[in-house]
Design a protein around this motif. Structure first.
Motif, PDB file in Angstrom:
ATOM      1  N   GLU A 171      74.491 -58.992 -90.309  1.00 36.21           N
ATOM      2  CA  GLU A 171      75.580 -59.210 -89.181  1.00 36.21           C
ATOM      3  C   GLU A 171      75.583 -60.784 -88.806  1.00 36.21           C
ATOM      4  OE1 GLU A 171      75.360 -57.253 -85.474  1.00 36.21           O
ATOM      5  OE2 GLU A 171      73.257 -57.416 -85.258  1.00 36.21           O
ATOM      6  N   LEU A 172      74.289 -61.457 -89.121  1.00 35.36           N
ATOM      7  CA  LEU A 172      74.028 -62.912 -88.838  1.00 35.36           C
ATOM      8  C   LEU A 172      74.873 -63.396 -89.682  1.00 35.36           C
ATOM      9  CD1 LEU A 172      72.404 -64.818 -86.729  1.00 35.36           C
ATOM     10  CD2 LEU A 172      70.643 -64.386 -88.555  1.00 35.36           C
ATOM     11  N   LEU A 173      75.174 -63.079 -90.896  1.00 36.18           N
ATOM     12  CA  LEU A 173      75.818 -63.801 -91.855  1.00 36.18           C
ATOM     13  C   LEU A 173      77.482 -63.890 -91.884  1.00 36.18           C
ATOM     14  CD1 LEU A 173      73.542 -63.142 -94.938  1.00 36.18           C
ATOM     15  CD2 LEU A 173      73.149 -64.812 -93.189  1.00 36.18           C
ATOM     16  N   HIS A 174      77.852 -62.815 -91.343  1.00 31.50           N
ATOM     17  CA  HIS A 174      79.283 -62.525 -91.221  1.00 31.50           C
ATOM     18  C   HIS A 174      79.925 -62.574 -92.404  1.00 31.50           C
ATOM     19  CE1 HIS A 174      83.432 -63.061 -89.303  1.00 31.50           C
ATOM     20  NE2 HIS A 174      82.786 -62.586 -88.300  1.00 31.50           N
ATOM     21  N   PHE A 175      79.997 -63.514 -93.189  1.00 32.54           N
ATOM     22  CA  PHE A 175      80.836 -63.837 -94.409  1.00 32.54           C
ATOM     23  C   PHE A 175      80.546 -64.768 -95.346  1.00 32.54           C
ATOM     24  CE2 PHE A 175      84.504 -60.548 -93.676  1.00 32.54           C
ATOM     25  CZ  PHE A 175      84.435 -59.824 -94.622  1.00 32.54           C
ATOM     26  N   TYR A 176      80.465 -64.627 -96.722  1.00 34.28           N
ATOM     27  CA  TYR A 176      80.241 -65.458 -97.606  1.00 34.28           C
ATOM     28  C   TYR A 176      78.444 -65.652 -98.012  1.00 34.28           C
ATOM     29  CZ  TYR A 176      85.191 -66.910 -97.019  1.00 34.28           C
ATOM     30  OH  TYR A 176      86.449 -66.798 -97.051  1.00 34.28           O
ATOM     31  N   GLY A 177      78.425 -65.400 -99.229  1.00 27.27           N
ATOM     32  CA  GLY A 177      76.936 -65.436 -99.422  1.00 27.27           C
ATOM     33  C   GLY A 177      75.992 -64.431 -98.942  1.00 27.27           C
ATOM     34  N   GLU A 178      76.459 -63.510 -98.436  1.00 28.08           N
ATOM     35  CA  GLU A 178      75.924 -62.340 -97.885  1.00 28.08           C
ATOM     36  C   GLU A 178      74.951 -61.445 -98.871  1.00 28.08           C
ATOM     37  OE1 GLU A 178      79.995 -60.665 -98.709  1.00 28.08           O
ATOM     38  OE2 GLU A 178      79.203 -62.581 -97.571  1.00 28.08           O
ATOM     39  N   ALA A 223      72.868 -69.533 -96.556  1.00 27.99           N
ATOM     40  CA  ALA A 223      71.838 -69.722 -97.511  1.00 27.99           C
ATOM     41  C   ALA A 223      70.591 -70.376 -96.679  1.00 27.99           C
ATOM     42  CB  ALA A 223      72.040 -70.768 -98.784  1.00 27.99           C
ATOM     43  N   VAL A 224      70.896 -71.237 -95.748  1.00 29.41           N
ATOM     44  CA  VAL A 224      69.875 -71.465 -94.681  1.00 29.41           C
ATOM     45  C   VAL A 224      69.387 -70.477 -94.201  1.00 29.41           C
ATOM     46  CG1 VAL A 224      69.204 -72.897 -92.629  1.00 29.41           C
ATOM     47  CG2 VAL A 224      70.573 -73.855 -94.807  1.00 29.41           C
ATOM     48  N   GLN A 259      76.341 -74.463 -86.690  1.00 22.64           N
ATOM     49  CA  GLN A 259      76.124 -73.032 -86.781  1.00 22.64           C
ATOM     50  C   GLN A 259      74.726 -72.524 -86.992  1.00 22.64           C
ATOM     51  OE1 GLN A 259      79.450 -71.781 -88.939  1.00 22.64           O
ATOM     52  NE2 GLN A 259      80.891 -71.865 -87.394  1.00 22.64           N
ATOM     53  N   ALA A 260      74.271 -73.116 -88.257  1.00 25.68           N
ATOM     54  CA  ALA A 260      72.926 -72.728 -88.503  1.00 25.68           C
ATOM     55  C   ALA A 260      71.927 -72.970 -87.695  1.00 25.68           C
ATOM     56  CB  ALA A 260      72.647 -73.613 -89.821  1.00 25.68           C
ATOM     57  N   LEU A 261      71.871 -74.303 -86.732  1.00 25.68           N
ATOM     58  CA  LEU A 261      70.797 -74.440 -85.910  1.00 25.68           C
ATOM     59  C   LEU A 261      70.919 -73.477 -84.532  1.00 25.68           C
ATOM     60  CD1 LEU A 261      71.064 -78.262 -85.491  1.00 25.68           C
ATOM     61  CD2 LEU A 261      69.190 -76.960 -86.289  1.00 25.68           C
ATOM     62  N   VAL A 262      72.237 -72.953 -84.426  1.00 31.04           N
ATOM     63  CA  VAL A 262      72.277 -72.027 -83.302  1.00 31.04           C
ATOM     64  C   VAL A 262      71.873 -70.696 -83.535  1.00 31.04           C
ATOM     65  CG1 VAL A 262      73.967 -70.574 -81.978  1.00 31.04           C
ATOM     66  CG2 VAL A 262      74.432 -73.018 -82.180  1.00 31.04           C
ATOM     67  N   ARG A 263      71.838 -70.134 -85.055  1.00 32.00           N
ATOM     68  CA  ARG A 263      71.408 -68.826 -85.484  1.00 32.00           C
ATOM     69  C   ARG A 263      70.097 -68.876 -86.038  1.00 32.00           C
ATOM     70  NH1 ARG A 263      76.741 -69.234 -86.309  1.00 32.00           N
ATOM     71  NH2 ARG A 263      78.057 -67.551 -85.919  1.00 32.00           N
ATOM     72  N   VAL A 264      69.121 -69.984 -86.196  1.00 30.35           N
ATOM     73  CA  VAL A 264      67.852 -70.023 -86.679  1.00 30.35           C
ATOM     74  C   VAL A 264      67.005 -69.164 -85.759  1.00 30.35           C
ATOM     75  CG1 VAL A 264      66.076 -71.636 -86.944  1.00 30.35           C
ATOM     76  CG2 VAL A 264      68.125 -71.888 -88.076  1.00 30.35           C
ATOM     77  N   PRO A 265      67.201 -69.191 -84.372  1.00 20.18           N
ATOM     78  CA  PRO A 265      66.386 -68.325 -83.650  1.00 20.18           C
ATOM     79  C   PRO A 265      66.223 -66.843 -84.032  1.00 20.18           C
ATOM     80  CG  PRO A 265      66.966 -70.120 -82.218  1.00 20.18           C
ATOM     81  CD  PRO A 265      67.786 -70.159 -83.671  1.00 20.18           C
ATOM     82  N   ALA A 266      67.708 -66.463 -84.295  1.00 21.52           N
ATOM     83  CA  ALA A 266      67.887 -65.059 -84.473  1.00 21.52           C
ATOM     84  C   ALA A 266      67.232 -64.662 -85.869  1.00 21.52           C
ATOM     85  CB  ALA A 266      69.352 -64.721 -84.420  1.00 21.52           C
TER      86      ALA A 266
END
Length: 288
Positions: A171-178, A223-224, A259-266
C-alpha cells in the motif's frame, strides 16, 4: 474454474467495458472488478455486467482510490487457486489461462508466471517481453521458463497462496513500479518466478492516463521506497540520488522526491533485507 481474473479500475468505463466483454466472450473464468473510487460511470458498467452474469462477475466498490491495494482486495475475494491480473485496458488470449493452469499444476514451486505482452493496435511486443525472455538468471532445469525478478501486472498469473504469503502489493507504493517489491518478496519466500512466452496478454493503452513525466516520477519514487525496504544501503543511496537528480528537471520529479522523503520512515519500518541468494540474483540482473 481454477483461475479468476482480477481487475483494478478507476475512471475508465469504456475500456473497462471492453475488457470485461472480451473476457466473458473468450473464457469461462470468473471476473472480479475492484473499483478504486471512480467518479465516472464505471460502477454502473460493472453493476450491469454483474446483473447480467450473476456468479460470473463480481463488483467490489471502494470509496476512494486505494491504488494497488485494490488488487489485494480482489485476490482475497477469489475462490480459485490461481489469479490472472488484468488492467482495465488489457486482457488475455483465450487459451492462455488453460496453459497457465497446466504449467502451475505441474510446477508447484512456481508462484508467478509472466506472459508475453502484446501492445495494440501496433501488435508489437512490449519491450519488457525481451527483457524477461533474456533474463540474466537463465532457465534452471525443471522450470517452465527463464527465472525472473520482475514482471508486468497486466501479464501475470499468480498462485494465490504465494501472493497471499508475500503480502500482496504494498500500500505504500500506491501505483507504478509496484511489481518489483512483490517479485522480491515472492523470491525471498522461496517461490520461483518464470517467464512463459506461451502465455499471451494484450494491452491497448488507455487514452485516459497521466503524463509520461508523472509516471516516470512515480516509478522513481517507488524504486527509492522499494530499495529502502529491501536492499543494501549502497543501493538505497544510489536510487535516492537518481530521484533527486531527476528532481532538478521538472515539478513532477520534485513532487516525487518530496513524497519519497515523507514515506521513507514507513519504508524503514517495513525494512526486511533480502536473503543473500535473492540479492545476488538482483545484482546479476542489474549488471547484465
Amino acid at each position: 474454474m481454477r483461475t479468476t481474473f482480477v481487475i483494478a479500475s478507476r475512471n475508465r468505463a469504456p475500456e473497462l467495458a471492453r475488457t470485461i466483454t472480451t473476457l466473458l466472450d473468450t473464457t469461462d473464468c470468473p471476473i472480479i472488478t475492484v473499483d478504486n473510487g471512480s467518479d465516472d460511470h464505471s460502477v454502473a458498467v460493472v453493476r450491469r455486467f454483474a446483473g447480467e452474469h450473476p456468479g460470473r462477475v463480481l463488483a467490489i466498490e471502494l470509496k476512494s482510490n486505494e491504488g494497488v491495494v485494490a488488487r489485494n482486495i480482489g485476490v482475497a475475494a477469489c475462490r480459485t487457486p490461481y489469479v490472472a491480473f488484468c488492467d482495465d485496458d488489457s486482457w488475455w488470449a483465450p487459451d492462455s489461462i488453460g496453459i497457465a493452469e497446466e504449467v502451475l499444476d505441474h510446477n508447484p514451486t512456481v508462484g508467478l508466471l509472466a506472459a508475453r505482452t502484446i501492445v495494440l493496435p501496433q501488435n508489437r511486443d512490449d519491450p519488457m517481453a525481451a527483457e524477461l525472455a533474456n533474463s540474466a538468471l537463465g532457465r534452471r532445469p525443471g522450470l517452465p521458463g527463464p527465472s525472473i525478478l520482475g514482471f508486468m501486472t497486466c501479464g501475470a498469473v499468480v498462485r494465490k497462496v504465494a501472493f497471499t504469503a508475500a503480502g500482496g502489493f504494498s500500500e505504500l507504493l500506491h501505483f507504478y513500479g509496484e511489481e518489483q517489491l512483490l517479485a522480491m518478496d515472492l523470491a525471498a519466500l522461496g517461490w520461483d518466478l518464470c517467464y512463459c512466452p506461451e502465455l499471451i496478454s494484450y494491452h491497448q493503452p488507455s487514452t485516459v492516463r497521466g503524463s509520461s513525466t508523472a509516471r516516470d516520477a512515480r516509478e522513481l519514487r517507488n524504486a527509492v521506497l522499494t530499495t529502502w525496504m529491501r536492499r543494501p544501503v549502497r543501493h538505497c543511496l544510489r536510487a535516492t540520488g537518481k530521484l533527486f537528480s531527476a528532481a532538478i528537471r521538472d515539478a513532477e520529479h520534485v513532487r516525487g522526491a518530496v513524497q519519497a522523503l515523507v514515506r521513507v520512515p514507513a519504508a524503514l519500518a517495513s525494512r526486511r533485507p533480502l536473503p543473500a541468494e535473492v540479492e545476488r540474483a538482483l545484482t546479476l540482473i542489474e549488471s547484465g
